[in-house]
Structure formats: structure tokens, C-alpha cells
Motif scaffolding. Structure first.
Motif, short mmCIF file in Angstrom:
data_model
loop_
_atom_site.label_atom_id
_atom_site.label_comp_id
_atom_site.label_asym_id
_atom_site.label_seq_id
_atom_site.Cartn_x
_atom_site.Cartn_y
_atom_site.Cartn_z
N VAL A 51 0.84 -1.21 0.00
CA VAL A 51 0.00 0.00 0.00
C VAL A 51 0.87 1.25 0.00
N ALA A 52 1.93 1.25 0.84
CA ALA A 52 2.84 2.40 0.88
C ALA A 52 3.50 2.63 -0.47
N LEU A 53 3.86 1.55 -1.15
CA LEU A 53 4.49 1.67 -2.47
C LEU A 53 3.51 2.24 -3.49
N LEU A 54 2.25 1.79 -3.42
CA LEU A 54 1.22 2.31 -4.33
C LEU A 54 0.97 3.80 -4.09
N VAL A 55 1.00 4.21 -2.82
CA VAL A 55 0.79 5.63 -2.49
C VAL A 55 1.97 6.46 -2.98
N ALA A 56 3.20 5.94 -2.76
CA ALA A 56 4.39 6.69 -3.15
C ALA A 56 4.60 6.69 -4.66
N SER A 57 4.17 5.61 -5.32
CA SER A 57 4.37 5.50 -6.77
C SER A 57 3.10 4.94 -7.40
N PRO A 58 2.10 5.81 -7.64
CA PRO A 58 0.79 5.35 -8.11
C PRO A 58 0.82 4.58 -9.42
N GLY A 59 1.81 4.83 -10.27
CA GLY A 59 1.87 4.15 -11.57
C GLY A 59 2.49 2.78 -11.52
N THR A 60 2.80 2.28 -10.31
CA THR A 60 3.45 0.98 -10.19
C THR A 60 2.58 -0.14 -10.74
N VAL A 61 1.30 -0.08 -10.45
CA VAL A 61 0.37 -1.11 -10.92
C VAL A 61 -0.73 -0.45 -11.74
N ARG A 62 -0.94 -0.95 -12.93
CA ARG A 62 -2.04 -0.45 -13.76
C ARG A 62 -3.27 -1.28 -13.46
N LEU A 73 13.40 -3.27 -15.78
CA LEU A 73 12.21 -2.98 -14.97
C LEU A 73 12.56 -1.94 -13.92
N SER A 74 11.61 -1.07 -13.63
CA SER A 74 11.85 -0.06 -12.59
C SER A 74 11.89 -0.73 -11.22
N THR A 75 12.55 -0.06 -10.29
CA THR A 75 12.66 -0.61 -8.93
C THR A 75 11.29 -0.79 -8.30
N SER A 76 10.38 0.15 -8.53
CA SER A 76 9.05 0.05 -7.92
C SER A 76 8.29 -1.16 -8.46
N HIS A 77 8.44 -1.46 -9.76
CA HIS A 77 7.78 -2.63 -10.33
C HIS A 77 8.34 -3.93 -9.75
N ALA A 134 5.19 -13.03 -11.56
CA ALA A 134 5.02 -11.60 -11.30
C ALA A 134 6.01 -10.78 -12.13
N LEU A 135 7.25 -11.25 -12.24
CA LEU A 135 8.24 -10.52 -13.05
C LEU A 135 7.86 -10.55 -14.53
N THR A 136 7.35 -11.69 -14.99
CA THR A 136 6.91 -11.79 -16.38
C THR A 136 5.74 -10.85 -16.64
N ALA A 137 4.80 -10.79 -15.68
CA ALA A 137 3.66 -9.88 -15.83
C ALA A 137 4.10 -8.42 -15.82
N SER A 138 5.25 -8.13 -15.19
CA SER A 138 5.76 -6.76 -15.15
C SER A 138 6.49 -6.38 -16.43
N GLY A 139 6.69 -7.36 -17.32
CA GLY A 139 7.33 -7.04 -18.60
C GLY A 139 8.63 -7.74 -18.88
#
Length: 199
Positions: free
Chosen positions: A31-42, A121-125, A156-161
Motif C-alpha cells: 500500500v505504501a508503495l502504491l501511495v508513493a508510486s501510483p503508476g506501479t500497478v495499472r 524494470l523499474s525498482t518500484s515494479h 510476477a516478473l513476467t507480468a511486469s514485462g
């Protein structure tokens, strides 16, 4: 733990509390990661439907505990142990701090391996991929998360690209650093504890 004087019930409660706190910590970090980086999960249209499964599953577990007298007694006893832990600031800090440190250190290893392999991949992803994978692996508990965490993290890593074969390489690198290399000092400690009859 039984050799250290704990009963079977207290040992099982300790493991359950550790697992529950670990899961809670991963949810809070996500949740903290989503708040800090909203674009982490589409978020897609399916996410709200999937999220409905969480309260449904929680309600099913709660109903099972309430209906079963044996489980109800075990739950009451576990809650008493949890309250006892939180009466001591040092013990509460050790429980929660250890869980946070464990999650962050393992996530850091995954990030380092992914960047070393040049997955792009970005660190947040990567952090979110690890948190989701470790949370999913908890639903199918295996010793050290072997198998369940590996499959969930690769997915999860595959789903991230990440390409599938490179995601598998990242998981193997993560396991090498967190599982296989620490085996040598672990075996030495195990031998020492066995010699002192602690195990």
C-alpha cells in the motif's frame, strides 16, 4: 522450540503469529508503495472483482473459527499470546521490525539481481512483484517458500514485462543469494546446536 521448553501449542502459535505479521507487513509495504508510486500497478477492470475475494476469504475463515469450538479456543489463546507480546515494547519491536527488515532485504536482493541481469524494470515494479509474489506464496505454504515463491515471483516478473527465461534466471539468482549460499553457515550452526544438544 519444543526443545527450548515451549509447548506444541505455543510453538504453533509463535509460527502463526510470525506468518500473520509477515503477511500484514507485506500488505502495508505494498500500500505504501502504491501511495508513493501510483503508476506501479495499472489497475484493470478485473482488479475490483479479484479484490472482492479478499474479504470473502477472510469472512470464510472467521466463520470457520467461530463455528468450530476447538479452533475458537486456539484463536482466543493465540490472541492472548499476541497481546502478551505487545505488552513489551522490545518484543513488539523485534516482531514487527524483524518482519519489515526481512521483507525489505529480500526485496532488495530481487531488485539487485533484476538490475544485474539488465531486465529494464523499474525498482518500484520489481518491489511490487516481490511483495505480490511473497503474499501469494503464503497461500500455499512450503518450507522457505520453495516452489511456491519461485513460481509466483517468476510469474510476477513476467507480468511486469520481463521475458520469461530472464525472469526464471532472476529467480534462480535470488535463490542462490538467499537460499543456497547461506546453507554453508547454516549447516555449521546446525552442527554446533546438535553438538550442544539444543536440537
Amino acid at each position: 522450540m519444543k526443545r527450548c521448553g515451549l509447548s506444541t501449542r505455543r510453538s504453533a502459535t509463535a509460527l502463526a503469529v510470525k506468518a500473520a505479521v509477515g503477511g500484514t507487513v507485506r500488505c502495508l509495504l505494498g500500500v505504501a508503495l502504491l501511495v508513493a508510486s501510483p503508476g506501479t500497478v495499472r489497475l484493470s477492470a478485473r482488479v475490483p472483482h479479484v479484490m472482492l475475494l479478499v474479504p470473502v476469504a477472510a469472512a470464510a475463515v472467521a466463520l470457520t473459527v467461530v463455528v468450530s469450538g476447538r479452533l475458537r479456543k486456539a484463536a482466543v489463546s493465540a490472541l492472548a499470546d499476541v497481546r502478551d507480546v505487545h505488552r513489551s515494547r522490545a518484543r513488539a519491536c523485534a516482531l514487527w521490525g524483524g518482519s519489515v527488515a526481512f521483507a525489505l532485504l529480500h526485496a532488495g536482493v530481487v531488485v539487485a539481481v533484476v538490475h544485474a541481469l539488465g531486465l529494464g524494470l523499474s525498482t518500484s515494479h520489481v518491489l511490487m512483484a516481490y511483495l505480490v509474489a511473497s503474499g501469494a506464496a503464503a497461500l500455499l505454504p512450503t518450507p522457505g517458500g520453495l516452489g511456491s515463491l519461485d513460481a509466483a515471483l517468476a510469474l510476477a516478473l513476467t507480468a511486469s514485462g520481463a521475458p520469461g527465461h530472464t525472469a526464471v534466471s532472476a529467480v534462480l539468482g535470488y535463490r542462490l543469494l538467499t537460499g543456497w549460499l547461506p546453507m554453508l553457515p547454516g549447516l555449521l550452526v546446525l552442527g554446533l546446536l546438535a553438538r550442544r544438544s539444543a536440537l
